[in-house]
Design an enzyme around this catalytic site. Structure first.
Site, short mmCIF file in Angstrom:
data_model
loop_
_atom_site.label_atom_id
_atom_site.label_comp_id
_atom_site.label_asym_id
_atom_site.label_seq_id
_atom_site.Cartn_x
_atom_site.Cartn_y
_atom_site.Cartn_z
N ASP A 28 0.85 -1.18 0.00
CA ASP A 28 0.00 0.00 0.00
C ASP A 28 0.90 1.24 0.00
O ASP A 28 1.81 1.34 0.83
CB ASP A 28 -0.85 -0.02 1.30
N ASP A 43 -3.03 4.65 -2.30
CA ASP A 43 -4.06 5.13 -1.40
C ASP A 43 -4.50 6.56 -1.70
O ASP A 43 -3.66 7.44 -1.92
CB ASP A 43 -3.48 5.08 0.03
N GLU A 99 -6.42 3.81 -5.77
CA GLU A 99 -7.66 4.10 -5.07
C GLU A 99 -7.96 5.54 -5.44
O GLU A 99 -7.31 6.46 -4.94
CB GLU A 99 -7.51 3.96 -3.55
N HIS A 123 -10.99 -3.28 3.26
CA HIS A 123 -10.87 -2.92 4.68
C HIS A 123 -11.63 -1.65 5.05
O HIS A 123 -11.62 -1.25 6.21
CB HIS A 123 -9.39 -2.75 5.02
N ASP A 124 -12.26 -0.99 4.07
CA ASP A 124 -13.05 0.21 4.37
C ASP A 124 -14.55 -0.05 4.22
O ASP A 124 -15.37 0.84 4.45
CB ASP A 124 -12.69 1.34 3.39
C1 GLC Z 1 -7.93 5.11 2.14
C2 GLC Z 1 -7.77 3.84 2.93
C3 GLC Z 1 -8.38 4.04 4.28
C4 GLC Z 1 -7.66 5.17 4.97
C5 GLC Z 1 -7.64 6.43 4.11
C6 GLC Z 1 -6.63 7.41 4.61
O1 GLC Z 1 -9.24 5.40 1.86
O2 GLC Z 1 -8.31 2.77 2.24
O3 GLC Z 1 -8.37 2.89 5.06
O4 GLC Z 1 -8.28 5.46 6.19
O5 GLC Z 1 -7.30 6.17 2.79
O6 GLC Z 1 -5.35 6.96 4.35
#
Ligand code: GLC
Ligand code: CA
Length: 575
Positions: free
Chosen positions: A112, A214, A271, A344-345
């Site tokens: 990540d 991310d 992402e 995980h979100d």
């Molecule tokens: C992304 C991650 C999440 C995190 C956020 C801030 O959305 O998937 O888990 O809290 O970024 O880094």
């Protein structure tokens, strides 16, 4: 029929590596996967020890959520040393060992990459804070307040202002898109950008296969930092309006790609929330910034906004279907997809997409698995999804760990909901739902750890839902996932299921059906997404997968049982 994809594939292959199209990715949340030293926290050695299990499932690549040095305010998405390993997860030697052991089994690893922000405990930020004249001041975003208030009214993703007052300095604030312990890096600064590229290349040199990147659409902010019309009872307006996927981001992402990913045959999975389908060409097209990006349009179908859980929708299967088709068509026009049901979100998919609790079971888990797994793109399986793990129900907010759960609880009440309603929203949507300890067996802490107090409580249903049990049952969700992987990656339908064209099929409002086509071969995927039987016309062929033991043929079609899912090879004379 001449197929555009077949024609294209060899050409693209010569120009840039596309090995990542063939992968089946398994996402690991290290803190919750397996605890090798019984301190209640999952770790890197724990992943290495479970490689047999992963190999048996058949996945080919791991995406491991952040394992870098971190105060763990957002469980590792707050990094204080990009080249260090968080001690509770292990050491760099443990990571090297995992990389080698995985490689031996043909399993690649991606990590990540969290570069929109760092932790406030990163030495860069500490220097910036302690010495306004330090060069690190410009690694972050510092601004003066307006009339004794923060510089503007933007709301951070985890609630409250994006601005945090700097102690010991008058009228000075720093910017954070997420938590105040996650200050944003200043991408306008070329020196900072170069540091980031060097760090990325350092990891790629180590032999990892790429990155999941991310929150990358947040790196560009409108430089006017102007106020926005408030959109909530707190008088603030979401940072998304002027701090996500904004004009000018193109330059940063083009440079990032050129200076890092492009130099290696690595995979980049963005992402990238907030990207419209019209922009897909820029993001995942032939010269796109990334190889693929996650599309969140239908992942958030149950809420109006993924970060405000109290705005629930009353979604229907027809909408889910329309959104999946729209997404697939946009991806197909432009590039390649990163398909997922869970991460995980997100809450567990069975709990989110299956309304009737009676079918929040093996049947439901397999139906959803079938729906997403054969879409055009690389499938991402989140740990525990292959067992049909479900959401929990917590009785008190004190049982939650996730920062955004606490914020959503408060904000729901600020918006006028009772504490009971607020708790219900949080139970439905909490990111903790998918972060509970992995259910290895039926023992007290589900075989995750011998510690009786894991960092997060187990869901509680591990007596009936666990890996050990499922590996003994031929018809388990685990073996269904294994079969799906085999069918996609090593059966004679491989080319069709990986590279084939995606074609939606017209059906009633409760059935989602699509075809994958190459030349004269057509594979059909059909899912009845409701708790009643449904009839579908004009479908017949050899059944390759079925989440029931039988299928009823009727008239000129099939009668599907509640949540029945099928993969068929279409009869040639049916074309
Ligand atoms: C992304 C991650 C999440 C995190 C956020 C801030 O959305 O998937 O888990 O809290 O970024 O880094
Ligand atoms: Ca541990």
């Amino acid at each position: 029929m001449e197929n555009a994809f077949q024609k294209d594939t060899p050409k693209i292959f010569m120009e840039k590596p596309i090995w990542w199209k063939d992968e089946v990715v398994y996402q690991i949340y290290p803190k919750s996967f397996y605890d090798s030293n019984n301190d209640g926290i999952g770790d890197i050695k724990g992943i290495t020890q479970k490689l047999d299990y992963l190999e048996k499932l058949g996945i080919t690549m791991l995406w491991i959520c952040p394992i870098f040095t971190s105060p763990m305010v957002d469980n590792g998405y707050d990094i204080s040393d990009y080249k260090g390993i968080q001690p509770e997860f292990g050491t760099m030697a443990d990571f090297d060992e995992l990389l080698t052991a995985a490689k031996k089994r043909g399993i690649k690893i991606i990590l990540d990459l969290v570069v929109n922000h760092s932790s406030d405990e990163h030495v860069w930020f500490q220097s910036a804070l302690n010495d306004p004249t330090s060069k690190y001041r410009n690694y972050y975003i510092f601004k003066k307040g307006k009339n004794a208030s923060p510089p503007n009214n933007w709301r951070s993703i985890f609630g409250g202002s994006v601005w945090e007052k700097v102690p010991n300095e008058e009228n000075m604030y720093y910017f954070h898109t997420f938590d105040k312990k996650q200050p944003d890096l200043n991408w306008e600064n070329p020196i900072l950008r170069q540091e980031i590229y060097d760090m990325i290349n350092w990891w790629l040199e180590k032999g990892i296969s790429g990155f999941r990147i991310d929150s990358i659409t947040f790196i560009k902010k409108d430089q006017d930092y102007a106020d926005v019309t408030p959109d909530g009872a707190d008088g603030l307006a979401s940072v998304k309006h002027k701090g996500r996927n904004r004009p000018g981001i193109k330059d940063f992402l083009t440079e990032l790609n050129r200076e890092t990913f492009q130099k290696y045959e690595c995979v980049s999975v963005g992402e990238a929330p907030g990207v419209t389908y019209e922009e897909y060409d820029q993001y995942i097209g032939h010269n796109g910034y990334f190889n693929m990006i996650f599309d969140f349009h239908y992942a958030d179908i149950d809420v109006e906004s993924g970060s405000e859980w109290f705005r629930r929708t009353n979604w229907q299967v027809k909408e889910l279907k329309d959104q999946i088709f729209k997404s697939q068509e946009a991806i197909q026009r432009n590039g390649w997809g990163a398909n997922f049901l869970e991460n995980h979100d997100q809450p567990r998919s069975i709990s989110k997409y299956i309304n009737d609790p009676k079918y929040q079971n093996d049947i439901g888990a397999k139906a959803l698995g079938t729906l997403f797994f054969f879409l055009r793109g690389t499938p991402f399986i989140y740990q525990g999804q292959e067992l049909g793990m479900k959401n929990f129900i917590r009785e008190t907010i004190a049982d939650f760990n996730d920062v955004s759960s606490l914020d959503n609880y408060q904000r729901s009440m600020l918006e006028g909901f009772t504490s009971k309603e607020a708790l219900e929203f949080v139970n439905q949507r909490s990111r903790d739902n998918s972060r509970t300890p992995f259910q290895w067996n039926a023992s007290e802490t589900a075989g995750f750890s011998e510690s009786t107090s894991p960092w997060l409580k187990v869901v509680g249903d591990h007596k009936t839902i666990n890996a050990e049990l499922q590996m003994e049952q031929e018809d388990s969700v685990f073996y269904y996932y294994k079969k799906m992987i085999q069918l996609r990656n090593s059966s004679k339908y491989r080319d069709t299921l990986i590279y084939g064209e995606f074609v939606p099929v017209n059906t009633n409002d409760y059935i989602i059906a699509y075809e994958r086509i190459i030349d004269t071969e057509t594979i059909q995927v059909v899912i009845n997404l409701r708790n009643q039987a449904s009839f579908i016309d004009g479908i017949s062929g050899e059944i390759l997968l079925n989440n029931y033991s039988e299928i009823t043929c009727e008239r000129n079609g099939l009668k599907l049982q509640p949540y029945q899912a099928l993969v068929l090879r279409k009869d040639k004379n049916h074309e």
